[in-house]
Design a protein around this motif. Structure first.
Motif, mmCIF file in Angstrom:
data_model
loop_
_atom_site.group_PDB
_atom_site.id
_atom_site.type_symbol
_atom_site.label_atom_id
_atom_site.label_comp_id
_atom_site.label_asym_id
_atom_site.label_seq_id
_atom_site.Cartn_x
_atom_site.Cartn_y
_atom_site.Cartn_z
ATOM 1 N N PRO A 39 7.369 1.106 5.138
ATOM 2 C CA PRO A 39 6.025 0.748 4.677
ATOM 3 C C PRO A 39 5.183 1.947 4.241
ATOM 4 O O PRO A 39 4.227 1.779 3.510
ATOM 5 N N VAL A 40 5.554 3.144 4.638
ATOM 6 C CA VAL A 40 4.770 4.328 4.248
ATOM 7 C C VAL A 40 5.561 5.249 3.311
ATOM 8 O O VAL A 40 5.143 6.376 3.051
ATOM 9 N N GLU A 41 6.699 4.752 2.806
ATOM 10 C CA GLU A 41 7.545 5.499 1.879
ATOM 11 C C GLU A 41 7.837 6.913 2.386
ATOM 12 O O GLU A 41 7.727 7.894 1.660
ATOM 13 N N ALA A 42 8.199 7.021 3.657
ATOM 14 C CA ALA A 42 8.439 8.312 4.288
ATOM 15 C C ALA A 42 9.884 8.776 4.168
ATOM 16 O O ALA A 42 10.196 9.882 4.571
ATOM 17 N N ILE A 43 10.766 7.968 3.595
ATOM 18 C CA ILE A 43 12.172 8.330 3.501
ATOM 19 C C ILE A 43 12.514 8.688 2.065
ATOM 20 O O ILE A 43 12.282 7.907 1.148
ATOM 21 N N ALA A 44 13.059 9.873 1.880
ATOM 22 C CA ALA A 44 13.557 10.292 0.578
ATOM 23 C C ALA A 44 15.057 10.521 0.707
ATOM 24 O O ALA A 44 15.525 11.063 1.702
ATOM 25 N N ILE A 45 15.794 10.096 -0.287
ATOM 26 C CA ILE A 45 17.240 10.281 -0.293
ATOM 27 C C ILE A 45 17.603 11.121 -1.513
ATOM 28 O O ILE A 45 17.216 10.791 -2.634
ATOM 29 N N GLU A 52 19.703 15.831 -6.557
ATOM 30 C CA GLU A 52 19.210 14.740 -7.400
ATOM 31 C C GLU A 52 18.587 13.655 -6.516
ATOM 32 O O GLU A 52 19.158 13.255 -5.499
ATOM 33 N N VAL A 53 17.413 13.178 -6.916
ATOM 34 C CA VAL A 53 16.715 12.146 -6.163
ATOM 35 C C VAL A 53 17.375 10.790 -6.382
ATOM 36 O O VAL A 53 17.577 10.361 -7.512
ATOM 37 N N VAL A 54 17.724 10.144 -5.272
ATOM 38 C CA VAL A 54 18.275 8.800 -5.302
ATOM 39 C C VAL A 54 17.180 7.781 -5.002
ATOM 40 O O VAL A 54 17.064 6.754 -5.648
ATOM 41 N N PHE A 55 16.327 8.100 -4.024
ATOM 42 C CA PHE A 55 15.218 7.232 -3.646
ATOM 43 C C PHE A 55 14.100 8.095 -3.096
ATOM 44 O O PHE A 55 14.372 9.052 -2.369
ATOM 45 N N PRO A 56 12.859 7.838 -3.413
ATOM 46 C CA PRO A 56 12.349 6.803 -4.314
ATOM 47 C C PRO A 56 12.605 7.186 -5.765
ATOM 48 O O PRO A 56 12.694 8.367 -6.091
ATOM 49 N N PRO A 57 12.723 6.176 -6.604
ATOM 50 C CA PRO A 57 12.981 6.462 -8.013
ATOM 51 C C PRO A 57 11.804 7.263 -8.606
ATOM 52 O O PRO A 57 10.651 7.009 -8.281
#
Length: 59
Positions: A39-45, A52-57
């Motif tokens: 809910p707070v978009e705290a995860i980046a992959i 290379e960023v997979v998530f968030p786009p």
């Protein structure tokens, strides 16, 4: 929510905040679901080799 989506990949700390179980995780379907559902978009992959960023786009 992260722990619910990917219990093997995330754990709650003493402040009841979710943390990765290991510094470098394999981004499987459960980890991606946790990132998408955060809910707070705290995860980046990112890809380990290229960064290379997979998530968030990227927008």
């Amino acid at each position: 929510m992260c722990v619910n989506h990917a219990p093997d990949s995330f754990a709650l700390d003493t402040a009841r905040q979710s943390r990765p179980a290991e510094p470098d995780l394999d981004a499987n379907e459960r980890v991606l679901a946790a990132a998408e559902g955060c809910p707070v978009e705290a995860i980046a992959i990112t890809l380990a080799g290229s960064g290379e960023v997979v998530f968030p786009p990227e927008e």
